[in-house]
Design a protein around this motif. Structure first.
Motif, PDB file in Angstrom:
ATOM      1  N   SER A  43       0.815  -1.227   0.000  1.00  0.00           N
ATOM      2  CA  SER A  43       0.000   0.000   0.000  1.00  0.00           C
ATOM      3  C   SER A  43       0.842   1.267   0.000  1.00  0.00           C
ATOM      4  O   SER A  43       0.317   2.357   0.222  1.00  0.00           O
ATOM      5  CB  SER A  43      -0.918   0.005   1.227  1.00  0.00           C
ATOM      6  N   LEU A  44       2.158   1.135  -0.238  1.00  0.00           N
ATOM      7  CA  LEU A  44       3.034   2.299  -0.202  1.00  0.00           C
ATOM      8  C   LEU A  44       2.800   3.207  -1.405  1.00  0.00           C
ATOM      9  O   LEU A  44       2.519   2.736  -2.505  1.00  0.00           O
ATOM     10  CB  LEU A  44       4.502   1.847  -0.174  1.00  0.00           C
ATOM     11  N   ASP A  45       2.932   4.513  -1.184  1.00  0.00           N
ATOM     12  CA  ASP A  45       2.761   5.442  -2.293  1.00  0.00           C
ATOM     13  C   ASP A  45       4.086   5.639  -3.028  1.00  0.00           C
ATOM     14  O   ASP A  45       5.103   5.020  -2.698  1.00  0.00           O
ATOM     15  CB  ASP A  45       2.197   6.782  -1.803  1.00  0.00           C
ATOM     16  N   SER A  46       4.087   6.528  -4.013  1.00  0.00           N
ATOM     17  CA  SER A  46       5.244   6.674  -4.913  1.00  0.00           C
ATOM     18  C   SER A  46       6.459   7.326  -4.257  1.00  0.00           C
ATOM     19  O   SER A  46       7.530   7.370  -4.870  1.00  0.00           O
ATOM     20  CB  SER A  46       4.829   7.488  -6.143  1.00  0.00           C
ATOM     21  N   SER A  47       6.325   7.842  -3.033  1.00  0.00           N
ATOM     22  CA  SER A  47       7.467   8.475  -2.382  1.00  0.00           C
ATOM     23  C   SER A  47       8.418   7.463  -1.742  1.00  0.00           C
ATOM     24  O   SER A  47       9.523   7.824  -1.325  1.00  0.00           O
ATOM     25  CB  SER A  47       6.989   9.474  -1.315  1.00  0.00           C
ATOM     26  N   PHE A  48       7.994   6.205  -1.667  1.00  0.00           N
ATOM     27  CA  PHE A  48       8.828   5.160  -1.069  1.00  0.00           C
ATOM     28  C   PHE A  48       9.625   4.431  -2.147  1.00  0.00           C
ATOM     29  O   PHE A  48       9.161   4.257  -3.277  1.00  0.00           O
ATOM     30  CB  PHE A  48       7.961   4.152  -0.310  1.00  0.00           C
ATOM     31  N   ARG A  49      10.836   4.013  -1.781  1.00  0.00           N
ATOM     32  CA  ARG A  49      11.700   3.252  -2.689  1.00  0.00           C
ATOM     33  C   ARG A  49      12.316   2.079  -1.925  1.00  0.00           C
ATOM     34  O   ARG A  49      12.762   2.226  -0.788  1.00  0.00           O
ATOM     35  CB  ARG A  49      12.840   4.121  -3.220  1.00  0.00           C
ATOM     36  N   PHE A  50      12.348   0.916  -2.579  1.00  0.00           N
ATOM     37  CA  PHE A  50      13.065  -0.225  -2.029  1.00  0.00           C
ATOM     38  C   PHE A  50      14.520  -0.126  -2.477  1.00  0.00           C
ATOM     39  O   PHE A  50      14.804   0.124  -3.651  1.00  0.00           O
ATOM     40  CB  PHE A  50      12.456  -1.545  -2.508  1.00  0.00           C
ATOM     41  N   VAL A  51      15.433  -0.304  -1.519  1.00  0.00           N
ATOM     42  CA  VAL A  51      16.852  -0.142  -1.821  1.00  0.00           C
ATOM     43  C   VAL A  51      17.637  -1.315  -1.238  1.00  0.00           C
ATOM     44  O   VAL A  51      17.159  -2.033  -0.351  1.00  0.00           O
ATOM     45  CB  VAL A  51      17.407   1.186  -1.245  1.00  0.00           C
ATOM     46  N   ASP A  52      18.858  -1.494  -1.752  1.00  0.00           N
ATOM     47  CA  ASP A  52      19.778  -2.506  -1.230  1.00  0.00           C
ATOM     48  C   ASP A  52      20.801  -1.819  -0.334  1.00  0.00           C
ATOM     49  O   ASP A  52      21.472  -0.873  -0.758  1.00  0.00           O
ATOM     50  CB  ASP A  52      20.485  -3.243  -2.370  1.00  0.00           C
ATOM     51  N   LEU A  53      20.932  -2.312   0.883  1.00  0.00           N
ATOM     52  CA  LEU A  53      21.899  -1.783   1.817  1.00  0.00           C
ATOM     53  C   LEU A  53      23.099  -2.729   1.911  1.00  0.00           C
ATOM     54  O   LEU A  53      23.231  -3.648   1.102  1.00  0.00           O
ATOM     55  CB  LEU A  53      21.242  -1.600   3.198  1.00  0.00           C
ATOM     56  N   GLU A  54      23.958  -2.498   2.877  1.00  0.00           N
ATOM     57  CA  GLU A  54      25.147  -3.331   3.037  1.00  0.00           C
ATOM     58  C   GLU A  54      24.783  -4.780   3.333  1.00  0.00           C
ATOM     59  O   GLU A  54      23.743  -5.063   3.941  1.00  0.00           O
ATOM     60  CB  GLU A  54      26.017  -2.788   4.175  1.00  0.00           C
ATOM     61  N   ASP A  55      25.668  -5.688   2.917  1.00  0.00           N
ATOM     62  CA  ASP A  55      25.541  -7.120   3.214  1.00  0.00           C
ATOM     63  C   ASP A  55      24.223  -7.705   2.731  1.00  0.00           C
ATOM     64  O   ASP A  55      23.673  -8.636   3.362  1.00  0.00           O
ATOM     65  CB  ASP A  55      25.696  -7.359   4.727  1.00  0.00           C
TER      66      ASP A  55
END
Length: 383
Positions: free
Chosen positions: A172-184
């Protein structure tokens, strides 16, 4: 009992000041914990741990295509549901929510929702649909308070119950959210800010509402417990603390001397804002320790609750330490109610009706003269 020690701290820079060095007086304050009957007995806080397990099991049932589950499918998942007892025993504690029946195979117990619980589940789902923007906003604010506007999904998951998010909140997230890859290989969730965006804290918004203008020396509303009297030196320190520049949890704090008193006010401001975002403005203190790395909090951040008992209350009920923000309970207009709180209170009322059902069953069993031994409600099917 109160103890004081003074030492000078050097604040290298203030958030909006020049680079000139400013000296502040910091006081180590230790106050004897004072029990407050009112905060120790707020029902939806007191029953929150049980309610969390009830709703998790309820969701497990409603997610099944048949809206019912055999006990064998969940009997070994006590940790997943945050239970200290066996799953079967817990389910049978709430007959007003979970209806037990004999399954199609091997005469094993199955569970489904009672009609009342099923209707309340539908109400809850409508609340999540109607409040999607509000809930996204709370999650967005949590992430915006972090150092780099990004949090690991594991941290977000740990705050999910307190923020009042649904199990499928990621859908249900809106367009201001982004999935990202962090360390490890850690997966994270970030927020994209628009140019010139300024997020105000609850404290800043209330200051504008009450004073008509936003000032740097924003003060925390104080709500001492009855009979709590401070020595003159403590009162003087508290007045000085209130007059310090307020650093919003959404502002850059990288130039603050972490050992300064202004940095402490920033930590108190962060905890104040965090609890404002939560459903019942409280959280187990130990559950907040995982936030230190991501929000630039000191190693002994838990001491902030103890140093500021006029802002926070520490309840020792449920064999744990729960930090409660006083303001929303002493000033009902200071923080708007969380949209999920009302439906949680309805679940609690349904849980309480289970106590009457079980009492009635025990009474009926006690005065039964038909010679039939009724099934033990604590019979173990978890083996």
């Amino acid at each position: 009992m109160l103890f004081l020690s003074r030492r000078a701290q050097t604040l290298k820079t203030l958030p909006s000041s020049s680079s000139s060095t400013q000296t502040r007086t910091y006081v180590d304050v230790y106050m004897k914990w004072k029990k407050d009957h009112y905060f120790d007995n707020i029902e939806h806080i007191l029953r929150s741990p049980q309610l969390k397990s009830v709703i998790a099991l309820k969701n497990c049932i409603t997610n099944d295509p048949n809206n019912s589950i055999p006990i064998s499918s969940i009997s070994k998942k006590t940790h997943q549901f945050d239970l200290s007892s066996k799953v079967t025993k817990f389910l049978r504690q709430f007959p007003s929510i979970f209806e037990e029946f004999v399954g199609p195979e091997h005469n094993l117990p199955w569970f489904r929702l009672t009609p009342e619980a099923a209707e309340l589940d539908r109400v809850e789902r409508r609340v999540y649909q109607d409040s999607a923007d509000d809930l996204n906003g709370r999650l967005r604010k949590l992430i915006l308070m972090s150092k780099d506007n990004v949090l690991p999904l594991s941290i977000v998951q740990g705050m999910k119950w307190y923020l009042g998010l649904s199990d499928d909140y990621l859908m249900s997230l809106d367009s201001s959210f982004r999935f990202v890859d962090l360390e490890d290989g850690v997966k994270g969730l970030s927020v994209v800010c628009s140019d010139g965006e300024k997020v105000l804290s609850f404290l800043q918004r209330n200051t504008i509402k009450n004073r008509g203008v936003l000032c740097s020396e924003t003060e925390f509303p104080l709500f001492p417990s009855k009979g709590c009297r401070l020595r003159v030196k403590i009162e003087d320190w508290l007045k000085g603390f209130q007059r310090l520049p307020y650093v919003s949890p959404y502002d850059d704090y990288s130039r603050l001397d972490p050992s300064s008193d202004v940095a402490e006010k920033r930590v108190v401001g962060f905890l104040h804002e965090l609890l404002c975002l939560f459903v019942d403005h409280s959280a187990e203190r130990k559950k907040l320790l995982c936030l230190k790395k991501w929000f630039g909090l000191p190693q002994k951040v838990h001491k902030a609750f103890e140093r500021h008992p006029h802002i926070f209350y520490l309840s020792m009920k449920n064999k744990t330490c729960t930090a409660i923000l006083r303001e929303p309970y002493r000033d009902k207009d200071s923080v708007e109610p969380h949209p999920v709180l009302a439906v949680r209170k309805k679940y609690i009322q349904l849980m309480k009706s289970s106590e009457l059902i079980l009492k009635s069953r025990r009474t009926s069993c006690r005065f039964s003269n038909d010679g039939i031994v009724e099934k033990d409600l604590d019979l173990d099917f978890d083996g």
